[in-house]
Write an enzyme that holds these catalytic residues in place. Structure first.
Site, mmCIF file in Angstrom:
data_model
loop_
_atom_site.group_PDB
_atom_site.id
_atom_site.type_symbol
_atom_site.label_atom_id
_atom_site.label_comp_id
_atom_site.label_asym_id
_atom_site.label_seq_id
_atom_site.Cartn_x
_atom_site.Cartn_y
_atom_site.Cartn_z
ATOM 1 N N ASP A 1 -43.928 14.342 -30.396
ATOM 2 C CA ASP A 1 -43.738 14.047 -31.810
ATOM 3 C C ASP A 1 -43.984 15.336 -32.576
ATOM 4 O O ASP A 1 -44.036 16.422 -31.982
ATOM 5 C CB ASP A 1 -44.634 12.896 -32.280
ATOM 6 C CG ASP A 1 -46.121 13.214 -32.208
ATOM 7 O OD1 ASP A 1 -46.487 14.379 -31.911
ATOM 8 O OD2 ASP A 1 -46.938 12.305 -32.452
ATOM 9 N N ASP B 1 -50.217 6.080 -34.935
ATOM 10 C CA ASP B 1 -50.498 7.515 -35.001
ATOM 11 C C ASP B 1 -50.477 7.990 -36.454
ATOM 12 O O ASP B 1 -49.793 7.398 -37.298
ATOM 13 C CB ASP B 1 -49.476 8.298 -34.191
ATOM 14 C CG ASP B 1 -49.643 8.094 -32.692
ATOM 15 O OD1 ASP B 1 -50.761 7.743 -32.262
ATOM 16 O OD2 ASP B 1 -48.664 8.301 -31.954
ATOM 17 N N ARG C 1 -43.204 7.424 -28.257
ATOM 18 C CA ARG C 1 -43.077 8.856 -27.918
ATOM 19 C C ARG C 1 -42.651 9.044 -26.470
ATOM 20 O O ARG C 1 -41.894 9.962 -26.142
ATOM 21 C CB ARG C 1 -44.406 9.572 -28.160
ATOM 22 C CG ARG C 1 -44.719 9.809 -29.617
ATOM 23 C CD ARG C 1 -46.034 10.538 -29.774
ATOM 24 N NE ARG C 1 -47.177 9.703 -29.444
ATOM 25 C CZ ARG C 1 -48.321 10.144 -28.930
ATOM 26 N NH1 ARG C 1 -48.455 11.421 -28.621
ATOM 27 N NH2 ARG C 1 -49.321 9.319 -28.700
ATOM 28 N N TYR D 1 -40.302 -1.499 -34.018
ATOM 29 C CA TYR D 1 -40.349 -0.192 -34.658
ATOM 30 C C TYR D 1 -38.947 0.268 -35.019
ATOM 31 O O TYR D 1 -37.974 -0.064 -34.338
ATOM 32 C CB TYR D 1 -40.948 0.856 -33.713
ATOM 33 C CG TYR D 1 -42.350 0.596 -33.261
ATOM 34 C CD1 TYR D 1 -43.439 1.110 -33.968
ATOM 35 C CD2 TYR D 1 -42.606 -0.150 -32.117
ATOM 36 C CE1 TYR D 1 -44.741 0.870 -33.543
ATOM 37 C CE2 TYR D 1 -43.902 -0.390 -31.682
ATOM 38 C CZ TYR D 1 -44.964 0.124 -32.405
ATOM 39 O OH TYR D 1 -46.241 -0.115 -31.984
#
Length: 228
Positions: A85, A43, A177, A71
């Site tokens: 987000d 993203d 997310r 991540y």
């Protein structure tokens, strides 16, 4: 450069606010060839490892995409956003002052292993041939079906002042997310993802990646040498 025979893989540290396509376009223009693609979208607000394949290596994109991802990042609890987000405004959900580190770790444990996950509405998944984020921007309601994903590790590395720091290792197709949303729901106070960095794809690691703009200059210099 003979495009038919050319094959290269670039490990790039994607800058914040760049789309994955922006990075691909920059590399494509520097190489001056058409066959360039990335192996897994990040993203715009996320940073970290982006694998960009050029020439014959574009045939390996699906292989790279199928590998496990890792991540690190932060969630904020007690608040949420429409997109889970910071692309959308933050909204207060509930007082989270009573939530402890043990509570957060217990919630993360419920989201570890083989789970069913509903992707966020603001994502690039296609439903009935349309990207769901396009429908979301028009205010249209799209039914998102849960999908199986694997979260092999969901480590809470810190929790202070409603900010959760994490490290997650997961399968292809896992939305961090959505993990933020689900963590907030388990805790009963809401949550959103405030930062995200992809640190690994399979055996490829962020520390081996190059910053984008210096890499572009390196590619241009190399092409200039080849054309001498």
């Amino acid at each position: 450069m003979q495009e038919q025979a050319y094959a290269e893989v670039f490990l790039i540290d994607k800058p914040k606010e760049w789309t994955s396509f922006d990075v691909v376009k920059k590399v494509r223009n520097a190489l001056k060839i058409k066959k360039v693609g990335h192996a897994g979208t990040l993203d715009p607000l996320a940073t970290g490892l982006l694998i960009v394949c050029a020439g014959k290596m574009t045939k390996q994109i699906e292989t790279f995409m199928g590998q496990e991802k890792e991540y690190t990042g932060t969630f904020v609890i007690g608040e949420t956003t429409e997109s889970f987000d910071l692309e959308k405004p933050v909204e207060f959900v509930a007082d989270a002052s009573h939530i402890t580190l043990e509570d957060v770790r217990a919630a993360a444990l419920q989201l570890t292993g083989d789970i069913m996950q509903v992707p966020p509405m603001h994502s690039a998944i296609k439903v009935d041939g349309k990207r769901v984020y396009e429908s979301a921007r028009k205010g249209l309601d799209v039914k998102m079906e849960p999908r199986p994903v694997q979260v092999r590790e969901f480590e809470i590395t810190s929790f202070q002042d409603r900010v959760v720091e994490f490290r997650i290792s997961c399968s292809k197709g896992t939305y961090i997310r959505s993990l933020a949303r689900d963590l907030g729901e388990i805790l009963g106070v809401g949550a959103y993802m405030s930062s995200l960095c992809r640190t690994r794809i399979g055996e490829f690691r962020l520390e081996d990646a190059k910053d984008l703009l210096p890499l572009i200059e390196e590619i241009k210099a190399r092409r200039a040498d080849e054309n001498l």
